[in-house]
Every structure is written in C-alpha cells, then in structure tokens.
Design a protein around this motif. Structure first.
Motif, PDB file in Angstrom:
ATOM      1  N   THR A   1       0.613  -1.369  -0.041  1.00 38.96           N
ATOM      2  CA  THR A   1      -0.056  -0.014  -0.120  1.00 38.96           C
ATOM      3  C   THR A   1       0.797   1.411   0.154  1.00 38.96           C
ATOM      4  O   THR A   1       0.327   2.443   0.103  1.00 38.96           O
ATOM      5  N   GLU A   2       2.080   0.945   0.217  1.00 37.95           N
ATOM      6  CA  GLU A   2       2.821   2.348   0.114  1.00 37.95           C
ATOM      7  C   GLU A   2       3.371   2.728  -1.383  1.00 37.95           C
ATOM      8  O   GLU A   2       4.284   1.899  -2.064  1.00 37.95           O
ATOM      9  N   GLY A   3       3.103   3.953  -1.964  1.00 39.91           N
ATOM     10  CA  GLY A   3       3.598   4.332  -3.156  1.00 39.91           C
ATOM     11  C   GLY A   3       3.070   3.424  -4.094  1.00 39.91           C
ATOM     12  O   GLY A   3       2.020   2.892  -4.128  1.00 39.91           O
ATOM     13  N   GLN A   4       3.701   3.872  -5.442  1.00 40.41           N
ATOM     14  CA  GLN A   4       3.322   3.450  -6.597  1.00 40.41           C
ATOM     15  C   GLN A   4       4.279   2.157  -7.020  1.00 40.41           C
ATOM     16  O   GLN A   4       5.592   2.659  -6.792  1.00 40.41           O
TER      17      GLN A   4
ATOM     18  N   LYS B   1       3.504  13.474  -2.368  1.00 44.72           N
ATOM     19  CA  LYS B   1       2.166  12.775  -2.143  1.00 44.72           C
ATOM     20  C   LYS B   1       1.433  13.007  -3.510  1.00 44.72           C
ATOM     21  O   LYS B   1       0.576  12.029  -3.661  1.00 44.72           O
ATOM     22  N   LEU B   2       1.437  14.062  -4.146  1.00 42.76           N
ATOM     23  CA  LEU B   2       0.807  14.237  -5.473  1.00 42.76           C
ATOM     24  C   LEU B   2       1.108  13.023  -6.516  1.00 42.76           C
ATOM     25  O   LEU B   2       0.359  12.650  -7.473  1.00 42.76           O
ATOM     26  N   CYS B   3       2.549  12.669  -6.401  1.00 41.31           N
ATOM     27  CA  CYS B   3       3.114  11.524  -7.312  1.00 41.31           C
ATOM     28  C   CYS B   3       2.847  10.247  -6.834  1.00 41.31           C
ATOM     29  O   CYS B   3       3.084   9.213  -7.354  1.00 41.31           O
ATOM     30  N   GLY B   4       2.247  10.143  -5.606  1.00 43.39           N
ATOM     31  CA  GLY B   4       1.559   8.914  -5.106  1.00 43.39           C
ATOM     32  C   GLY B   4       2.974   8.100  -4.466  1.00 43.39           C
ATOM     33  O   GLY B   4       2.900   6.859  -4.653  1.00 43.39           O
ATOM     34  N   ILE B   5       3.909   8.526  -3.821  1.00 48.90           N
ATOM     35  CA  ILE B   5       5.241   7.722  -3.376  1.00 48.90           C
ATOM     36  C   ILE B   5       5.363   8.194  -2.014  1.00 48.90           C
ATOM     37  O   ILE B   5       5.073   9.482  -1.644  1.00 48.90           O
TER      38      ILE B   5
ATOM     39  N   LYS C   1       1.560   9.941 -13.324  1.00 49.82           N
ATOM     40  CA  LYS C   1       1.190  10.964 -12.278  1.00 49.82           C
ATOM     41  C   LYS C   1       1.945  12.173 -12.348  1.00 49.82           C
ATOM     42  O   LYS C   1       1.510  13.239 -11.702  1.00 49.82           O
TER      43      LYS C   1
ATOM     44  N   THR D   1       7.988   7.203  -9.058  1.00 48.22           N
ATOM     45  CA  THR D   1       6.763   7.864  -9.615  1.00 48.22           C
ATOM     46  C   THR D   1       6.454   7.309 -11.031  1.00 48.22           C
ATOM     47  O   THR D   1       7.318   7.305 -12.019  1.00 48.22           O
TER      48      THR D   1
END
Length: 316
Positions: A41-44, A170-174, A185, A181
């Motif tokens: 669940t952590e990051g992309q 956070k916007l990059c999902g990492i 994203k 990334t």
C-alpha cells in the motif's frame, strides 16, 4: 528442523538476499525500484505488466498529448522561418502561433515564438539558430526515489511556486525510499497548481507525449520540438529517461553505471540549436546518489535524449 525444510529455508533466504542486492544496486543509481511487491500500500509500484512505470493513459489523454505536439512542431517551424527571414512569416503563420498560445501557453506572448529581427540565414532543421536556458532553480532530491518530485519542484519554483518535495511526492503517489513515480502521475502533479485549479495565477497545462503515439522515426524530432516550444514559452519540461548498461547513450555522469537499467526523471531547462548537426538539450539532474554531477545543470545532445526517452516519454 529437517534437512528438507532447512534446504528450502536456505533457498528462500538466498533468493531474498539476491533480490535485495539487485534492488539496492538499481536504487543506488537510479531513484527507482522495479518490480516491487504490487500488493504493497506504500507508493506506486511497478509490476511485470508495467515494468517501465508508465501507467494507464486514456485514449483522449494520448490524443491530447499528440495534438499539442503537432501544434508545437508547427510553431517551431514558424519560429525557424521567422529567424531565417522575418518577412516570410505570413498572417496564417501568426494565427497558428496565436492559437497555440491560447490553447497551451496563455502566459506567453507572440514575440516568444516569432522573431522580429531582420535576417537571412540558412537553416536546415527545426529550431536551428535558437538557444535558451531557463536555469531552473533545482534542488537535490531528498530521497533516492524523489527524482519526479524534485523535477516538478524545479519547474514550479522557476515560476514562483515554492512547494516542498514532500508535498509533491504525495501528488506523485510515492513515499520516502519506496518505488518511483509512474509517468501517468507527473503531468497531473504539475497541473495541480495551475490557474484552473485555483491554486495559482499561472494558466499553464502540462501534457504527456508518449512514444507509442508517434512513429519511431519521428520521435526524436517531435520530442525535441515539443520540449523546445515549451521552453521558448518559459516553462520547463520533464524527461522520463531509461538508461541501459552498455548503450552508447547516457546522461552525463552515468557512463559507468553498474545496474543493467536505470530509470530516472530530469527537468529540462534549455536548448541550443546553433549547430544544426548537434542540437544540445540542457537539464537539471537532482540525483542525490550521484556525487559527480557538479552543479547538476547538465547537457546532452537531443539525439541522446531522444534515445533515452524513446520507450518512456516527455511531460511538457
């Protein structure tokens, strides 16, 4: 513990160690782990189905990125013509430039794209006899996988928007020291702060140009002209690069790479096309794990950047 169980345990531990060492080697040079646990669940996380971390673009997003590139190439061709002979620019040419500015670069002006200087010089390639460097105020990335947030940060800071790498991550999902990334994203992270979002007065919008949408023989020119058109309009770009050990093409400072593959984002800040046969691409490299990059304002030829991005993409 039985010998059979001991053997199995030993095999598992050996395999785990090999994976860990391989991941570390890639990470230590490149900011990206590949093929991480897709259930985390952590990051992309990049998967076997998407090993290059591109992400899923809709048909419309791909089309929009290509349409902008087509217009950018036309605008750069007009700019080339204006530099060669300003009197050769037609009313139709000016209308095309104005349309491009209205759609994609509202913060720019006509004079950014059309030279009013008198001249009669011979040019043989789009963008020749032009040079510009935004000198992006980049910062070293705070974590090994933060090359995308750091590249975005440099572009936004140049436009007066100071954002932390933590915010952008956070916007990059990492998350720190997780995976890198995915390309999908990057443009949304940049656009999060545009005028349409209500978070700034800057009327820009970034798109992604994917190699899969372009004929392979056309990629280098379309990528370069799309980047140049953006930089002429006073905005940086993001190059998504893939370096392969043993290749003839590397970013500066990576020719002795240990890993088989290095995936990395750098912030495009300028170009120099005064030599038609050797157009130069300027970029800022935020890699915190490289100590041989000097001030990190680097350059390669657009030929090299074209090769490095031809299975990844451009955010512009």
């Amino acid at each position: 513990m039985s010998k059979k169980n001991l053997k199995i345990t030993s095999t598992i531990l050996s395999a785990t160690l090999m994976i860990s060492l391989a991941s570390f080697t890639v990470f230590a040079e490149s900011q990206i782990y590949t093929n991480e646990d897709p259930n985390s669940t952590e990051g992309q996380y990049f998967t076997a189905e998407d090993p290059r971390g591109i992400g899923e673009f809709t048909d419309k997003e791909i089309k929009d990125g290509l349409e902008k590139s087509d217009m950018a190439c036309e605008v750069i061709a007009i700019r080339k013509k204006s530099i060669s002979n300003s009197k050769s620019v037609t009313a139709k040419d000016i209308a095309k430039v104005k349309d491009y500015i209205k759609k994609y670069a509202p913060d720019s002006v006509e004079d950014d794209y059309i030279s009013k200087e008198k001249g009669d010089i011979s040019v043989s390639a789009i963008g020749d006899w032009q040079s510009k460097n935004l000198h992006l105020p980049g910062e070293v990335q705070e974590y090994g996988n933060y090359c995308a947030p750091a590249s975005i940060q440099a572009i936004l800071k140049h436009k007066g928007l100071s954002k932390t790498q933590t915010e952008l991550a956070k916007l990059c999902g990492i998350v720190p020291n997780g995976s890198g990334t995915i390309l999908y994203k990057v443009a949304p992270a940049l656009n999060y702060y545009n005028k349409a979002s209500g978070r700034s007065n800057l009327s820009y919008k970034y798109y992604t140009l994917l190699p899969s949408a372009v004929q392979a023989s056309e990629w280098n020119v379309k990528m370069a002209d799309s980047a140049i058109a953006t930089i002429v309009g006073n905005y940086g770009v993001v190059y998504d690069v893939h370096q392969v050990k043993g290749s003839a093409h590397y970013l500066q400072g990576y020719s002795t790479m240990v890993s088989g593959n290095i995936y990395h984002y750098v912030a495009g800040e300028g170009f120099d096309s005064s030599d038609p046969s050797n157009r130069i691409c300027y970029y800022y490299d935020s890699n915190n794990l490289k100590d041989n990059l000097g001030d990190r304002h680097m350059h390669v030829t657009f030929q090299t950047m074209g090769v490095l991005t031809n299975d990844m993409g451009l955010v512009y």
